[in-house]
Design a protein around this motif. Structure first.
Motif, mmCIF file in Angstrom:
data_model
loop_
_atom_site.group_PDB
_atom_site.id
_atom_site.type_symbol
_atom_site.label_atom_id
_atom_site.label_comp_id
_atom_site.label_asym_id
_atom_site.label_seq_id
_atom_site.Cartn_x
_atom_site.Cartn_y
_atom_site.Cartn_z
ATOM 1 N N ARG A 104 0.844 -1.201 0.000
ATOM 2 C CA ARG A 104 0.000 0.000 0.000
ATOM 3 C C ARG A 104 0.876 1.247 0.000
ATOM 4 O O ARG A 104 1.929 1.268 0.622
ATOM 5 N N HIS A 105 0.412 2.287 -0.701
ATOM 6 C CA HIS A 105 1.139 3.553 -0.736
ATOM 7 C C HIS A 105 0.151 4.693 -0.506
ATOM 8 O O HIS A 105 -0.874 4.776 -1.184
ATOM 9 N N THR A 106 0.478 5.559 0.443
ATOM 10 C CA THR A 106 -0.302 6.776 0.622
ATOM 11 C C THR A 106 0.130 7.786 -0.435
ATOM 12 O O THR A 106 1.323 7.974 -0.668
ATOM 13 N N VAL A 107 -0.838 8.411 -1.098
ATOM 14 C CA VAL A 107 -0.545 9.367 -2.164
ATOM 15 C C VAL A 107 -1.178 10.713 -1.832
ATOM 16 O O VAL A 107 -2.043 10.820 -0.959
ATOM 17 N N SER A 108 -0.752 11.725 -2.544
ATOM 18 C CA SER A 108 -1.303 13.066 -2.331
ATOM 19 C C SER A 108 -2.729 13.130 -2.868
ATOM 20 O O SER A 108 -3.129 12.325 -3.715
ATOM 21 N N PRO A 109 -3.532 14.102 -2.392
ATOM 22 C CA PRO A 109 -4.884 14.266 -2.934
ATOM 23 C C PRO A 109 -4.897 14.459 -4.448
ATOM 24 O O PRO A 109 -5.817 13.986 -5.128
ATOM 25 N N ALA A 110 -3.877 15.131 -4.994
ATOM 26 C CA ALA A 110 -3.846 15.376 -6.438
ATOM 27 C C ALA A 110 -3.626 14.087 -7.217
ATOM 28 O O ALA A 110 -4.268 13.851 -8.250
ATOM 29 N N VAL A 111 -2.716 13.228 -6.750
ATOM 30 C CA VAL A 111 -2.500 11.933 -7.409
ATOM 31 C C VAL A 111 -3.745 11.076 -7.300
ATOM 32 O O VAL A 111 -4.186 10.456 -8.267
ATOM 33 N N TRP A 112 -4.317 11.021 -6.112
ATOM 34 C CA TRP A 112 -5.527 10.221 -5.900
ATOM 35 C C TRP A 112 -6.646 10.680 -6.827
ATOM 36 O O TRP A 112 -7.327 9.866 -7.459
ATOM 37 N N ALA A 113 -6.844 11.990 -6.937
ATOM 38 C CA ALA A 113 -7.913 12.530 -7.784
ATOM 39 C C ALA A 113 -7.674 12.188 -9.253
ATOM 40 O O ALA A 113 -8.612 11.834 -9.977
ATOM 41 N N GLU A 114 -6.433 12.282 -9.714
ATOM 42 C CA GLU A 114 -6.127 11.976 -11.115
ATOM 43 C C GLU A 114 -6.352 10.498 -11.411
ATOM 44 O O GLU A 114 -6.893 10.137 -12.463
ATOM 45 N N LEU A 115 -5.936 9.630 -10.498
ATOM 46 C CA LEU A 115 -6.135 8.198 -10.710
ATOM 47 C C LEU A 115 -7.625 7.832 -10.653
ATOM 48 O O LEU A 115 -8.090 6.993 -11.427
ATOM 49 N N MET A 116 -8.362 8.455 -9.755
ATOM 50 C CA MET A 116 -9.800 8.202 -9.688
ATOM 51 C C MET A 116 -10.506 8.713 -10.945
ATOM 52 O O MET A 116 -11.410 8.063 -11.473
ATOM 53 N N ARG A 117 -10.062 9.861 -11.430
ATOM 54 C CA ARG A 117 -10.690 10.451 -12.627
ATOM 55 C C ARG A 117 -10.521 9.558 -13.850
ATOM 56 O O ARG A 117 -11.409 9.476 -14.706
ATOM 57 N N THR A 118 -9.381 8.877 -13.928
ATOM 58 C CA THR A 118 -9.058 8.117 -15.143
ATOM 59 C C THR A 118 -9.174 6.604 -14.959
ATOM 60 O O THR A 118 -8.775 5.857 -15.841
ATOM 61 N N ARG A 119 -9.737 6.158 -13.836
ATOM 62 C CA ARG A 119 -9.690 4.723 -13.532
ATOM 63 C C ARG A 119 -10.484 3.866 -14.511
ATOM 64 O O ARG A 119 -10.194 2.681 -14.681
ATOM 65 N N THR A 120 -11.479 4.436 -15.187
ATOM 66 C CA THR A 120 -12.271 3.645 -16.124
ATOM 67 C C THR A 120 -11.843 3.825 -17.577
ATOM 68 O O THR A 120 -12.385 3.158 -18.466
ATOM 69 N N LEU A 121 -10.873 4.712 -17.836
ATOM 70 C CA LEU A 121 -10.433 4.958 -19.208
ATOM 71 C C LEU A 121 -9.398 3.913 -19.612
ATOM 72 O O LEU A 121 -8.463 3.641 -18.874
ATOM 73 N N GLN A 122 -9.549 3.342 -20.785
ATOM 74 C CA GLN A 122 -8.652 2.297 -21.256
ATOM 75 C C GLN A 122 -7.709 2.755 -22.353
ATOM 76 O O GLN A 122 -6.718 2.092 -22.645
ATOM 77 N N GLU A 123 -8.006 3.874 -22.988
ATOM 78 C CA GLU A 123 -7.150 4.360 -24.068
ATOM 79 C C GLU A 123 -7.274 5.870 -24.188
ATOM 80 O O GLU A 123 -8.152 6.484 -23.592
ATOM 81 N N GLY A 124 -6.372 6.466 -24.960
ATOM 82 C CA GLY A 124 -6.368 7.912 -25.127
ATOM 83 C C GLY A 124 -5.361 8.587 -24.216
ATOM 84 O O GLY A 124 -4.817 7.979 -23.290
ATOM 85 N N GLU A 125 -5.143 9.858 -24.458
ATOM 86 C CA GLU A 125 -4.140 10.614 -23.715
ATOM 87 C C GLU A 125 -4.450 10.676 -22.227
ATOM 88 O O GLU A 125 -3.542 10.711 -21.387
ATOM 89 N N ASP A 126 -5.731 10.696 -21.871
ATOM 90 C CA ASP A 126 -6.121 10.861 -20.473
ATOM 91 C C ASP A 126 -6.199 9.556 -19.697
ATOM 92 O O ASP A 126 -6.529 9.575 -18.506
ATOM 93 N N ALA A 127 -5.898 8.429 -20.320
ATOM 94 C CA ALA A 127 -5.985 7.137 -19.625
ATOM 95 C C ALA A 127 -4.741 6.942 -18.753
ATOM 96 O O ALA A 127 -3.946 6.022 -18.959
ATOM 97 N N THR A 128 -4.584 7.799 -17.755
ATOM 98 C CA THR A 128 -3.366 7.817 -16.935
ATOM 99 C C THR A 128 -3.092 6.479 -16.281
ATOM 100 O O THR A 128 -1.996 5.917 -16.387
ATOM 101 N N ILE A 129 -4.065 5.944 -15.588
ATOM 102 C CA ILE A 129 -3.820 4.711 -14.835
ATOM 103 C C ILE A 129 -3.614 3.523 -15.773
ATOM 104 O O ILE A 129 -2.803 2.632 -15.496
ATOM 105 N N ALA A 130 -4.304 3.499 -16.910
ATOM 106 C CA ALA A 130 -4.117 2.408 -17.878
ATOM 107 C C ALA A 130 -2.701 2.437 -18.448
ATOM 108 O O ALA A 130 -2.062 1.387 -18.611
#
Length: 255
Positions: A104-130
């Motif tokens: 487990r890793h604690t992350v900043s609110p900004a990292v958490w928000a970005e990963l949550m925002r992109t968690r369902t995206l599978q392709e494209g520039e904004d698919a950060t977590i993918a």
């Protein structure tokens, strides 16, 4: 609930294949023990056993498909049993099972928000977590109710995922826009701004908080500031499609 591995079978072990996960907080170890009949058994701790049994045994089936091995989850013994494999194949099974328990890793609110925002995206520039998962070969799970991520993968790949999360920390940030009464702001309009600039917007009592990649925060904050100062004056052409989509989604449904 799970009994310890039987001493009588331990005394008959012929081969041991292990994967030590020193990167995890508990330094867990996955061991495949072979008896004289060529049957392997992997004793499981409670967390791994629960992960294998969850969702109708989906993880167990995924490991079977990946390794080409038939696995049996023995709940009474708290172990996985399999046979007709080479020691090398048993080691692969161990690696997959060890990967079910990730650090487990604690992350900043900004990292958490970005990963949550992109968690369902599978392709494209904004698919950060993918993109991160593809680069490191690990599965990155984002906890929904706390600023924490969990990395699932083998020992060689987990450090790569950790490095990528660290790099993301350096690229994201947050910015605030003062608003005397955020409750009066139209959430559909704010969602449209967030969608247009690919950022996350959160409302607090006296400010609008924007989180995301640093290069996107300035333009997004300017649009939010313009909207707060003049709620009827937001007419940027680039926002029209996003605003229409968000306003339609928030409109009351007919009978």
């Amino acid at each position: 609930f799970f009994r310890p591995f039987p001493p009588r079978l331990r005394s008959r072990q012929l081969a041991v294949t292990q994967t030590r996960r020193d990167s995890t907080p508990h330094a867990a170890m996955t061991v495949a023990i072979q008896n004289r009949r060529g049957v392997y058994e992997i004793p499981l701790d409670h967390e791994i056993a629960a992960a294998l049994a969850r969702r109708g045994g989906r993880r167990l089936r995924e490991i079977q498909a990946a390794c080409g091995v038939t696995l049996q989850l023995d709940r009474s013994r708290g172990s996985v049993i399999f046979s007709k494999v080479t020691p090398g194949e048993a080691a692969v099974v161990c690696k997959h099972i060890a990967g079910l328990v990730g650090p487990r890793h604690t992350v900043s609110p900004a990292v958490w928000a970005e990963l949550m925002r992109t968690r369902t995206l599978q392709e494209g520039e904004d698919a950060t977590i993918a993109h991160m998962q593809e680069a490191c070969g690990c599965r990155i799970h984002v906890e929904r109710f706390r600023h924490e991520v969990r990395i699932f993968g083998d020992d060689e790949r987990v450090p790569v995922a950790t490095r990528l999360i660290g790099e993301l920390e350096e690229r994201v940030g947050q910015e605030s826009v003062y608003a005397a009464d955020t409750a009066s702001l139209c959430q559909a309009t704010l969602r449209g701004i967030a969608l247009h600039h690919a950022v996350t917007i959160q409302l607090e009592p006296s400010r609008v908080l924007l989180l995301g990649f640093r290069e996107r925060l300035g333009p997004a904050a300017d649009d939010v500031r313009s909207y707060v100062e003049d709620p009827n004056g937001l007419s940027f052409a680039g926002l029209q499609r996003e605003l229409e989509v968000c306003q339609a989604a928030s409109a009351p449904k007919g009978p």
